[in-house]
Design a protein around this motif. Sequence first.
Motif, PDB file in Angstrom:
ATOM      1  N   UNK A   1      60.437 100.768  57.684  1.00  0.00           N
ATOM      2  CA  UNK A   1      60.961  99.647  56.919  1.00  0.00           C
ATOM      3  C   UNK A   1      59.800  98.880  56.293  1.00  0.00           C
ATOM      4  N   UNK A   2      59.726  98.932  54.979  1.00  0.00           N
ATOM      5  CA  UNK A   2      58.712  98.169  54.252  1.00  0.00           C
ATOM      6  C   UNK A   2      59.224  96.744  54.048  1.00  0.00           C
ATOM      7  N   UNK A   3      58.351  95.763  54.278  1.00  0.00           N
ATOM      8  CA  UNK A   3      58.711  94.342  54.124  1.00  0.00           C
ATOM      9  C   UNK A   3      59.853  93.940  55.062  1.00  0.00           C
ATOM     10  N   UNK A   4      59.757  94.406  56.309  1.00  0.00           N
ATOM     11  CA  UNK A   4      60.761  94.006  57.305  1.00  0.00           C
ATOM     12  C   UNK A   4      60.756  92.497  57.514  1.00  0.00           C
ATOM     13  N   UNK A   5      59.561  91.899  57.557  1.00  0.00           N
ATOM     14  CA  UNK A   5      59.449  90.446  57.630  1.00  0.00           C
ATOM     15  C   UNK A   5      58.485  89.980  56.543  1.00  0.00           C
ATOM     16  N   UNK A   6      58.572  88.697  56.220  1.00  0.00           N
ATOM     17  CA  UNK A   6      57.685  88.125  55.209  1.00  0.00           C
ATOM     18  C   UNK A   6      56.357  87.709  55.841  1.00  0.00           C
ATOM     19  N   UNK A   7      55.367  87.453  54.983  1.00  0.00           N
ATOM     20  CA  UNK A   7      54.072  86.983  55.475  1.00  0.00           C
ATOM     21  C   UNK A   7      54.224  85.643  56.186  1.00  0.00           C
ATOM     22  N   UNK A   8      55.133  84.796  55.703  1.00  0.00           N
ATOM     23  CA  UNK A   8      55.354  83.495  56.333  1.00  0.00           C
ATOM     24  C   UNK A   8      55.970  83.657  57.721  1.00  0.00           C
ATOM     25  N   UNK A   9      56.916  84.585  57.855  1.00  0.00           N
ATOM     26  CA  UNK A   9      57.511  84.843  59.164  1.00  0.00           C
ATOM     27  C   UNK A   9      56.475  85.415  60.121  1.00  0.00           C
ATOM     28  N   UNK A  10      55.642  86.325  59.622  1.00  0.00           N
ATOM     29  CA  UNK A  10      54.602  86.912  60.467  1.00  0.00           C
ATOM     30  C   UNK A  10      53.657  85.834  60.983  1.00  0.00           C
TER      31      UNK A  10
ATOM     32  N   UNK B   1      66.194 102.014  71.919  1.00  0.00           N
ATOM     33  CA  UNK B   1      65.538 102.060  70.614  1.00  0.00           C
ATOM     34  C   UNK B   1      64.448 101.005  70.540  1.00  0.00           C
ATOM     35  N   UNK B   2      63.556 101.192  69.583  1.00  0.00           N
ATOM     36  CA  UNK B   2      62.383 100.332  69.449  1.00  0.00           C
ATOM     37  C   UNK B   2      62.165  99.951  67.985  1.00  0.00           C
ATOM     38  N   UNK B   3      61.935  98.670  67.748  1.00  0.00           N
ATOM     39  CA  UNK B   3      61.337  98.204  66.499  1.00  0.00           C
ATOM     40  C   UNK B   3      59.902  97.796  66.830  1.00  0.00           C
ATOM     41  N   UNK B   4      58.934  98.319  66.089  1.00  0.00           N
ATOM     42  CA  UNK B   4      57.563  97.838  66.200  1.00  0.00           C
ATOM     43  C   UNK B   4      57.173  97.285  64.846  1.00  0.00           C
ATOM     44  N   UNK B   5      56.860  95.977  64.814  1.00  0.00           N
ATOM     45  CA  UNK B   5      56.639  95.261  63.561  1.00  0.00           C
ATOM     46  C   UNK B   5      55.200  94.760  63.515  1.00  0.00           C
ATOM     47  N   UNK B   6      54.491  95.060  62.449  1.00  0.00           N
ATOM     48  CA  UNK B   6      53.115  94.589  62.300  1.00  0.00           C
ATOM     49  C   UNK B   6      53.123  93.143  61.792  1.00  0.00           C
TER      50      UNK B   6
ATOM     51  N   UNK C   1      50.835  94.718  57.241  1.00  0.00           N
ATOM     52  CA  UNK C   1      51.492  93.451  57.537  1.00  0.00           C
ATOM     53  C   UNK C   1      52.930  93.423  57.018  1.00  0.00           C
ATOM     54  N   UNK C   2      53.861  93.067  57.907  1.00  0.00           N
ATOM     55  CA  UNK C   2      55.251  92.890  57.534  1.00  0.00           C
ATOM     56  C   UNK C   2      56.107  94.127  57.645  1.00  0.00           C
ATOM     57  N   UNK C   3      55.477  95.307  57.770  1.00  0.00           N
ATOM     58  CA  UNK C   3      56.243  96.546  57.842  1.00  0.00           C
ATOM     59  C   UNK C   3      56.585  96.897  59.290  1.00  0.00           C
TER      60      UNK C   3
END
Length: 260
Positions: A65-74, A170-175, A218-220
């Motif tokens: 998932x590209x852009x799963x979260x925004x830079x502000x959320x990160x 299941x796993x989500x791993x978010x940078x 970042x964000x993916x």
Amino acid sequence: MADKRFFPSLGLLVTAIAVVIAWAVSQTGRWPLEWLRMQQFDSSGSEHPGPEIYMFSEDPVVVYVKDFISAQEAAHLVQLADGRFTPSPMWDNDGKPHIDKAYRHSMTAKLDRTDVIIKGIEKRAISFPFYKHFGDFMPIVVQNYGISGQYRDHYDWFDDVHAVGGNIASTFFVYIHANCTGGGTNFPRLTPPDDERWCEFIDCDRPFDEGVTFKPILGNAIYWENLHEDESGHKLTLHAGMPVTTGNKMGMNMWTWKVA
């Protein structure tokens, strides 16, 4: 921070999307690289591009998932984790933790799931058409990897589900921070793709026999399912956090717990 939500009619698209994917697979024998671009709305109702979803593997299910979260959320998640880090444990198959810095060298922080941003991210995750509602998310944690930080080959699932009362389905791993070199997420038993477009997300310079290494971006996010249909652990989900050579990497884990 503006409240973000997905297009309200997204659920109505899932059936149509499945039909399109099935047709593409029947014609090509391969999953299309770009599965779906989702749209988001901010609090003013303005539309803007949302996450891009890429199906990497069907067995095991692995989705990028590209852009799963925004830079502000990160940045918010990094701030939440500040001051909460303790040495990352290893987990035995009976669910007992221990520290082994030679095998896992990182710091872990548990986050408060009542935080409004985390609630929004969890809601976003379960809205994806690929996500299966095996159970509830476990407490959200952030992994902090400094120079030489790593986590050698491991599974997210447990062998003895009766000892722990369930399993991580299941796993989500978010940078959430990726100011580093090295630090990729390696799946040694997955087959590298032959489509060069994946090189945006995968380290295509690594030898073919080392499997697939996703770059820390970042964000993916990477999502994968850990279990077969019979609930046994899927051995192709073996993965590792590769050593960070310079800088710092942080990743957020969102694990779905399935009660035995």
